[in-house]
Scaffold this motif. Structure first.
Motif, PDB file in Angstrom:
ATOM      1  N   SER A   1       4.271  -6.304 -11.501  1.00  0.00           N
ATOM      2  CA  SER A   1       4.577  -5.419 -12.630  1.00  0.00           C
ATOM      3  C   SER A   1       5.750  -4.486 -12.345  1.00  0.00           C
ATOM      4  O   SER A   1       6.441  -4.055 -13.262  1.00  0.00           O
ATOM      5  CB  SER A   1       3.346  -4.620 -13.041  1.00  0.00           C
ATOM      6  OG  SER A   1       2.900  -3.828 -11.946  1.00  0.00           O
TER       7      SER A   1
ATOM      8  N   PRO B   1      -3.146  -5.959 -11.784  1.00  0.00           N
ATOM      9  CA  PRO B   1      -2.555  -4.643 -12.058  1.00  0.00           C
ATOM     10  C   PRO B   1      -2.738  -3.708 -10.862  1.00  0.00           C
ATOM     11  O   PRO B   1      -3.752  -3.745 -10.178  1.00  0.00           O
ATOM     12  CB  PRO B   1      -3.354  -4.143 -13.266  1.00  0.00           C
ATOM     13  CG  PRO B   1      -3.876  -5.387 -13.903  1.00  0.00           C
ATOM     14  CD  PRO B   1      -4.134  -6.343 -12.777  1.00  0.00           C
TER      15      PRO B   1
ATOM     16  N   SER C   1      -0.036  -4.200  -3.502  1.00  0.00           N
ATOM     17  CA  SER C   1      -0.298  -5.136  -4.597  1.00  0.00           C
ATOM     18  C   SER C   1      -1.336  -6.168  -4.190  1.00  0.00           C
ATOM     19  O   SER C   1      -1.376  -6.617  -3.054  1.00  0.00           O
ATOM     20  CB  SER C   1       0.997  -5.865  -4.975  1.00  0.00           C
ATOM     21  OG  SER C   1       1.921  -4.968  -5.496  1.00  0.00           O
TER      22      SER C   1
ATOM     23  N   GLU D   1      -8.020  -5.014 -17.653  1.00  0.00           N
ATOM     24  CA  GLU D   1      -7.798  -5.181 -16.217  1.00  0.00           C
ATOM     25  C   GLU D   1      -9.070  -5.397 -15.410  1.00  0.00           C
ATOM     26  O   GLU D   1      -9.056  -5.299 -14.195  1.00  0.00           O
ATOM     27  CB  GLU D   1      -7.018  -3.991 -15.649  1.00  0.00           C
ATOM     28  CG  GLU D   1      -5.687  -3.767 -16.326  1.00  0.00           C
ATOM     29  CD  GLU D   1      -4.965  -2.538 -15.825  1.00  0.00           C
ATOM     30  OE1 GLU D   1      -5.503  -1.806 -14.973  1.00  0.00           O
ATOM     31  OE2 GLU D   1      -3.841  -2.304 -16.305  1.00  0.00           O
TER      32      GLU D   1
END
Length: 174
Positions: free
Chosen positions: A44, A91, A100, A142
């Motif tokens: 993202s 996310p 991440s 999410e």
């Protein structure tokens, strides 16, 4: 896969390309892999890309993490025994960490959840009777991973706040 900086990433056979979407000119070739690349996903924040490799009997069958800023391979993640057909970033949850997480799925129905800062599968789930995983995505809230499968259609797995896969024994059927 499009990035906000007017660049998109695509895989073709064994190579990973970055293109300028304004001019449609090739910006960079990130690298060449030994096996055919089956999918790619961009984080993202647009800093990282993951690609997945075909293969069998654990040969190939990896997820590769690329740094798009430095245009280099960072790490290869190996846990799958069959071709890895799909992957997507999860996310970012800043309250847990700044690292991440991403998830991958293979032809044998294995789902692996990874942390880009740690080598090895963080959590995994074998989707019995699902056949090949064909696609992966995360719902807008999410909390659910959507999994396209060849034999059981679309399935859903819950993801808890500690990045653990829940309801693996009985995924939701959509």
């Amino acid at each position: 896969m499009f990035l906000p900086a007017d660049v998109f990433v695509a895989t073709s056979h064994q190579e990973i390309f970055m293109w300028d979407s304004r001019t449609l000119e090739l910006c960079s070739i990130l690298g060449k892999k030994m096996h055919i690349q089956s999918s790619c996903s961009v984080s993202s924040d647009s800093n990282f890309c993951i690609t997945t490799s075909a293969g069998f009997s654990s040969e190939g069958c990896e997820v590769t993490l690329w740094d798009l800023r430095e245009r280099r391979l960072l790490e290869e993640f190996r846990q799958h025994e069959q071709a890895v057909m799909a992957a997507t970033f999860l996310p970012l949850k800043p309250e847990l960490s700044k690292s991440s997480h991403f998830v991958s799925g293979s032809k044998d129905g294995m789902i692996c959840l990874w942390n880009k800062d740690k080598i090895g599968c963080h959590d995994s789930c074998l989707l019995m009777g699902s056949g090949s995983v064909t696609s992966l995505d995360v719902t807008a809230d999410e909390h659910r991973l959507l999994i396209g499968t060849r034999q059981r259609g679309v399935l859903g797995l819950e993801i808890n706040s500690n990045y653990r896969l829940l309801s693996c024994a009985e995924p939701t059927k959509f």
